[in-house]
Every structure is written in C-alpha cells, then in structure tokens.
Design a protein around this motif. Structure first.
Motif, PDB file in Angstrom:
ATOM      1  N   PRO A 219       0.808  -1.226   0.000  1.00 50.43           N
ATOM      2  CA  PRO A 219       0.000   0.000   0.000  1.00 50.43           C
ATOM      3  C   PRO A 219       0.838   1.272   0.000  1.00 50.43           C
ATOM      4  N   VAL A 220       1.928   1.274   0.785  1.00 51.50           N
ATOM      5  CA  VAL A 220       2.766   2.469   0.863  1.00 51.50           C
ATOM      6  C   VAL A 220       3.443   2.740  -0.476  1.00 51.50           C
ATOM      7  N   ALA A 221       3.821   1.681  -1.185  1.00 51.42           N
ATOM      8  CA  ALA A 221       4.443   1.860  -2.505  1.00 51.42           C
ATOM      9  C   ALA A 221       3.468   2.510  -3.479  1.00 51.42           C
ATOM     10  N   LEU A 222       2.195   2.137  -3.413  1.00 55.64           N
ATOM     11  CA  LEU A 222       1.198   2.776  -4.283  1.00 55.64           C
ATOM     12  C   LEU A 222       0.974   4.231  -3.897  1.00 55.64           C
ATOM     13  N   LEU A 315      -3.040   6.644  -5.437  1.00 52.28           N
ATOM     14  CA  LEU A 315      -3.104   7.144  -4.073  1.00 52.28           C
ATOM     15  C   LEU A 315      -4.335   6.603  -3.360  1.00 52.28           C
ATOM     16  N   LEU A 316      -5.488   6.686  -4.026  1.00 52.43           N
ATOM     17  CA  LEU A 316      -6.719   6.155  -3.445  1.00 52.43           C
ATOM     18  C   LEU A 316      -6.625   4.645  -3.262  1.00 52.43           C
ATOM     19  N   GLY A 317      -6.102   3.947  -4.282  1.00 53.25           N
ATOM     20  CA  GLY A 317      -5.945   2.502  -4.164  1.00 53.25           C
ATOM     21  C   GLY A 317      -5.011   2.120  -3.032  1.00 53.25           C
ATOM     22  N   GLY A 318      -3.923   2.879  -2.866  1.00 51.20           N
ATOM     23  CA  GLY A 318      -2.996   2.604  -1.775  1.00 51.20           C
ATOM     24  C   GLY A 318      -3.625   2.802  -0.411  1.00 51.20           C
ATOM     25  N   LEU A 557      12.335   6.763 -12.489  1.00 52.61           N
ATOM     26  CA  LEU A 557      11.061   7.453 -12.644  1.00 52.61           C
ATOM     27  C   LEU A 557      10.032   6.974 -11.633  1.00 52.61           C
ATOM     28  N   ALA A 558      10.290   5.843 -10.996  1.00 48.41           N
ATOM     29  CA  ALA A 558       9.330   5.314 -10.021  1.00 48.41           C
ATOM     30  C   ALA A 558       9.785   5.578  -8.594  1.00 48.41           C
ATOM     31  N   SER A 559      10.643   6.595  -8.382  1.00 50.58           N
ATOM     32  CA  SER A 559      11.077   6.927  -7.040  1.00 50.58           C
ATOM     33  C   SER A 559       9.903   7.398  -6.217  1.00 50.58           C
ATOM     34  N   THR A 560      10.058   7.386  -4.910  1.00 50.15           N
ATOM     35  CA  THR A 560       8.889   7.485  -4.044  1.00 50.15           C
ATOM     36  C   THR A 560       8.642   8.885  -3.519  1.00 50.15           C
ATOM     37  N   GLY A 561       8.867   9.899  -4.318  1.00 48.48           N
ATOM     38  CA  GLY A 561       8.524  11.252  -3.902  1.00 48.48           C
ATOM     39  C   GLY A 561       7.039  11.481  -4.006  1.00 48.48           C
TER      40      GLY A 561
END
Length: 589
Positions: A219-222, A315-318, A557-561
């Motif tokens: 979830p946090v990754a999403l 964000l909502l899915g996560g 491009l998939a970094s977690t900012g």
C-alpha cells in the motif's frame, strides 16, 4: 435444485481459475527478462503459479458446498442432504484437495528443480558445435533432481512410521467426536498429513518474512508511487547536466595538452569521475526518452499518457489497501489472542478455537456474505490476490536470500529464469502458509463451518429433529464444541479445516510453530509498516552509479517522492526548466 446449486459453485470456481491463469501469465511475463526468456521456464512458472492460486481459492468452494447442505435460517439440514449425499460432496472435495496438494508438491519439489537444472545445463556454444544434445541436458538435470526425489520419499517415510501424538491421545478434552475423528486415520493419511504439515510450516516461515513485509510495503508503494520528477523535466535536467559535464571534460583535456606530463593525479581522478557520470547521464537521457514515448509507436505514447492520467488513482488505491491490511492485522490479532486465551487444548492440538469469543471483523463479513454465494467468493478472491501480491512485493524487495547473502534479485523485466523458478518455489510454499493463516486465523469460523447453524433444542421422545422456526433464539452457529446431538448431524466442517486440524492434532509441534508464527507475522508487518510510513526512501546515487544498468532504469522514474506536479507534466508533455527545478529542490521559490 441441489445439482444446479453445486454446478454453479463449480462453474464459479472454473471462471476464477481462468482469471487466475491470466494473473499467472501477467506475473511471469512482467518479471522475467525478455532477453533470456525460455519456453520451458515460462510454461512451468505459469502452470505452477496457477496451481498454487487454484489451491488457496478452493477454500470458498469448500465452504459453499458444505454450507449448501444446511438451511441456516432454520438450523437444520436440507431434505436432500442425506448422510450419503453429504459424504459424496466431502469425498469429491477431498479428491480435489489431494490432487491439488499433490500437484503443488510435485511441481515445487520435482518439476521446478528439474526445469531449473535443465535450463542451467544449457551451453549455447557447445550446442552450436554439436557437443550438447537435449538428451544430455535432461540426464544432467535428472542427476541433480534425484536429491529432491529422495527428500520427497524421506518425508513420506517419516510420516508413515511416526507414532501418534501421545499427548493428544491422552488429552480428555479431546473426547468429543469431532476430535476423535481426526485422530482415527491410517498410516497413509498420516504420511500425507506429515508431508503437508512440514511443507506448510516451511511456507509459514517464508510467509512471516516475505508476506509480512510485503503487506506493509504494497500500500505504501502505491501511495508514494508518484515520480519525484517527470519525464520531460528529467530529460531537460539530464541534457543540461550532460552539457556541463562535457564542457568540464573539454577544459581538463585542454589543460592536459599544455602540460608535457599530462594531468596531475587529482585532475585524472576528476576526469575519470566525469566519464562515469557521462555514461550515467546518457543512459538516464535514453530512459527519459523512452518514458516520454519519443520516437515510439502511437499506441505506446497513448498508453504512457493514460498511465499518467490515472496515476493519482494509485493514491486512493494505496489508502484502500492500507485500510484492508489494517483490517487483516486486527482480525489476526483478535483471533490470536482468542486462541491463546480460550483454546480448549492449547498446544496439544495447535490451539484449536472451538468457538469465537471476540468480535472479529473479517471473519464476520465473510460469514455474513457466505449466505449469498458468490459474494463471499469475490471477497475471498480479493483477499487471496492481496496476500499473493504482498508476497510478490516482499520477494521483489528483499530478494531471494540465504541469511544475509542475496542469491537472486527479483525485478520487473530483469528476473533471470533461475530466479523466476526460485521465486515460484517460494510462492508455492508461501501459499501453503497462507492456507493455514486464512483458514485458522484470518477467518476461522468462515473457513470451518461457514454460515452453518444448528437448532439448540432437545430432541423429543420420538427422536424427531427439533424445529426452531418459532424459537429463533435457539439457532446457534456451528462449532466444534456443540454438544447437542443435532449439531453432529447438521454441522459439516469444511474439508480444508479437517486437513489442517488433523495435522495440528497428530503432530502438535507443527501446530505450535504454525500458531505462534502468526504473531511473528504481525510483528514483522508492524515494524515494516511503521518504518516505511515515516521514512521516505531516497535515491542512492552511489548505488545507481555502481549498478546503473540493473537498477536505475527500473527505479528512477518510479522513485517514491510525492510531487504530483510531475504527473501533470507527463500528461501535457511540458517540462520544468532546469534552474526552476533546482531552485525548488533546494527549497527556493
């Protein structure tokens, strides 16, 4: 009517298996590296993934079939549900379970290892020279697979000759017919129970480490999946850095021409660092071009734009998955406390909980939804896919390790055939752990009796079944401790719960490890969740420079900012100027 209902349940299972086949194909093709794709590895990985998912998804079918024999609103069996018909249903389920569990064991312990060694024996140069044939590769693979075959034989021999658990046999608390039935089994059934218990225990240990961490990370990754920088901005920044890098290289090279001995040691080190940085920036520039869809087919460009548009929905899915994970966590904790405090026989039978004494949210939802099939099936499918996805995320994050040594890394599009097969074996064992956790901890009442009830009224002198149509308060949920003779005739436990309870009663050590491992799972989840929630991952430039080919193209491009402005720039194709981006990153206006 009974035939139609039973047929619909099996049709729903067939549809679910078809969906699982698509999921297995997506899993394999997303993670394997295209350059080393092998037909045998792909086929075995897909089929094994399908088999393990089909095994765990048989639970709601099991519950629906045994529950279809009773009329829960009246607490009695349906007219057609004679003992012979009920035995026929449970016997069919036993055959399906035996087939699936045997298939999982054969795939995990024999087929996958053979495929691993068969692929490992491949020598392209020798094959081109005609020095290696398919037969030689098969013989080489069989030579190494013999060890796994001996392991399988040893498991069944130990299970065949191991004695009954004396503590369980002498425990007077297990005098009920429900538990006596579990202890009365032949040597063949005990061998299968021992093999299942051993593999389930190994799988539960992997379930604790990988699924516990993955359930917190997914979830946090999403939620944190918005890129810290958009593809257009990354391209502009990279071009500017590359121009500055090359300008500095020209200055150093010009300085070297005016010196007879060339550059001094300090300038040589700087030039070497600039050369390494130039290669990094060139690859980064290519990555940005591919991510923005430049010089690519219009379908690819459209997909990139669409993915950027729907990126905020992650964000909502996560958030929804995080809430779901917390519900699972709370449900497991409640059941664990209830079992530890109120189990009728403790460690002698694997902490079997005869009846739920505390409100457990997930179990309550599944029991209520089971009254209207296939609502519970859909919910259970979502639960299964979530735990499976969490297991995949856990394996991809931690890699395949032996103690502190990383043997294989699991990454999208960069997973070697050997790593994919190893991951498939781990997932097969983890699914056995998921089977125990779901059936005994996450939703014990649902997985054992479903919505079945019985009429808790005394039998009259004529021996007729009691009628609860006018005494609704006497309708009680089925449980192992139900002492009313009516309950023995009405309540039919699921086949899976019978398998697992047989393992934990006949081999208490397995039950002890399996139960307390659930608390370890909760501890791993809590630690990883709190750590990931409050610690924002940072991009390690040194690691990117050292291992750019394998890591940077996947994670840059998939970094977690959390900068969702990058999403809008990916949609419009506009870029932020290099100076403005640098100013914002530095905290400027």
């Amino acid at each position: 009517m009974a035939l139609i209902q039973t047929s619909l349940i099996w049709v729903a299972y067939a549809v679910a298996v078809g969906l699982l086949l698509a999921i297995a194909c997506v899993f394999v093709f997303v993670y394997q590296t295209p350059r080393e794709r092998a037909a045998a590895v792909t086929a075995v990985s897909i089929f094994t993934t399908l088999a393990l998912l089909a095994t765990v998804l048989l639970i709601p079918v099991d519950v629906a079939l045994v529950s279809s024999t009773s009329r829960s609103s009246l607490g009695r069996k349906k007219d057609w549900a004679t003992p012979d018909r009920v035995d026929g249903i449970t016997h069919t389920l036993q055959i399906v379970y035996y087939l699936l569990y045997s298939l999982d064991a054969v795939l995990c312990l024999l087929v996958v290892p053979f495929t691993y060694f068969y692929h490992d024996e491949r020598d392209d140069d020798a094959a081109e020279r005609g020095e290696q044939t398919v037969g030689q590769r098969i013989l080489g693979a069989l030579k190494y697979t013999i060890a796994f075959l001996l392991f399988v034989v040893a498991i069944f021999l130990v299970g065949f000759f191991v004695p009954f658990a004396k503590q369980a046999k002498d425990d007077r608390r297990l005098d009920l017919d429900f538990f006596k039935h579990l202890l009365e089994e032949n040597h063949g059934e005990r061998a299968l129970s021992f093999a299942l218990g051993l593999l389930m225990t190994i799988g539960t240990l992997l379930f604790v480490l990988y699924t516990g961490a993955g359930m917190a990370l997914l979830p946090v990754a999403l939620i944190k999946s918005a890129p810290s920088i958009s593809a257009p901005t990354l391209a502009a920044n990279t071009a500017s850095q590359l121009e500055a890098n090359r300008e500095r290289q020209r200055q150093l090279e010009g300085r070297a021409q005016g010196r007879p001995n060339g550059l001094d040691a300090r300038d040589r080190r700087e030039l070497e660092a600039l050369n390494r940085e130039e290669r990094t920036l060139i690859r980064r520039e290519r990555l940005a071009a591919e991510s923005s869809g430049e010089d690519r087919h219009w379908v690819v460009k459209a997909w990139i734009k669409t993915e950027a548009i729907f990126r905020p929905l992650k964000l909502l899915g996560g958030l929804l998955l995080m809430l779901f994970a917390l519900v699972i966590f709370a449900s497991m904790l409640v059941t664990g406390i209830d079992k530890a405090k109120n189990s009728i026989c403790g460690s002698h039978c694997g902490y079997i909980l005869a009846q739920i004494n505390l409100f457990q949210p997930l179990n309550w939802v599944l029991v209520k939804s089971a009254r209207v099939f296939p609502v519970d099936y859909v919910l259970f499918l979502l639960l299964t896919l979530f735990l499976f996805s969490a297991s995949v995320v856990g394996i991809a994050t931690a890699g395949i390790r032996f103690l502190w040594l990383t043997i294989f890394k699991i990454r999208k599009g960069h997973t070697s055939p050997q790593a994919l097969l190893m991951a498939t074996v781990l997932l097969t064992l983890i699914v056995l752990g998921i089977n125990y956790s779901v059936a005994m901890v996450v939703a014990p009442q649902y997985a054992t009796f479903g919505p079945q009830t019985y009429c808790d009224l005394p039998v009259n002198r004529a021996g007729d079944r009691p009628d609860c149509s006018e005494h609704r308060e006497a309708i009680k949920p089925c449980s192992e401790l139900a002492s009313n003779p009516v309950a023995h005739d009405v309540c039919t436990p699921s086949v899976l719960s019978t398998f697992i309870n047989r393992v934990t009663i006949n081999f208490p050590f397995f039950g002890l490890v399996l139960f307390w491992a659930q608390f370890a799972f909760l501890a791993v989840y809590a630690v990883v969740f709190l750590t990931t929630l409050f610690k924002v991952p940072r991009l390690d430039q040194d690691q990117i420079d050292a291992d750019l080919e394998e890591d940077e193209e996947e994670g840059l491009l998939a970094s977690t900012g959390r900068r969702f402005g990058a999403t809008w720039q990916d949609i419009t194709g506009r870029k932020t100027s290099y100076g403005a981006a640098e100013s914002r990153d530095a905290g400027g206006p």
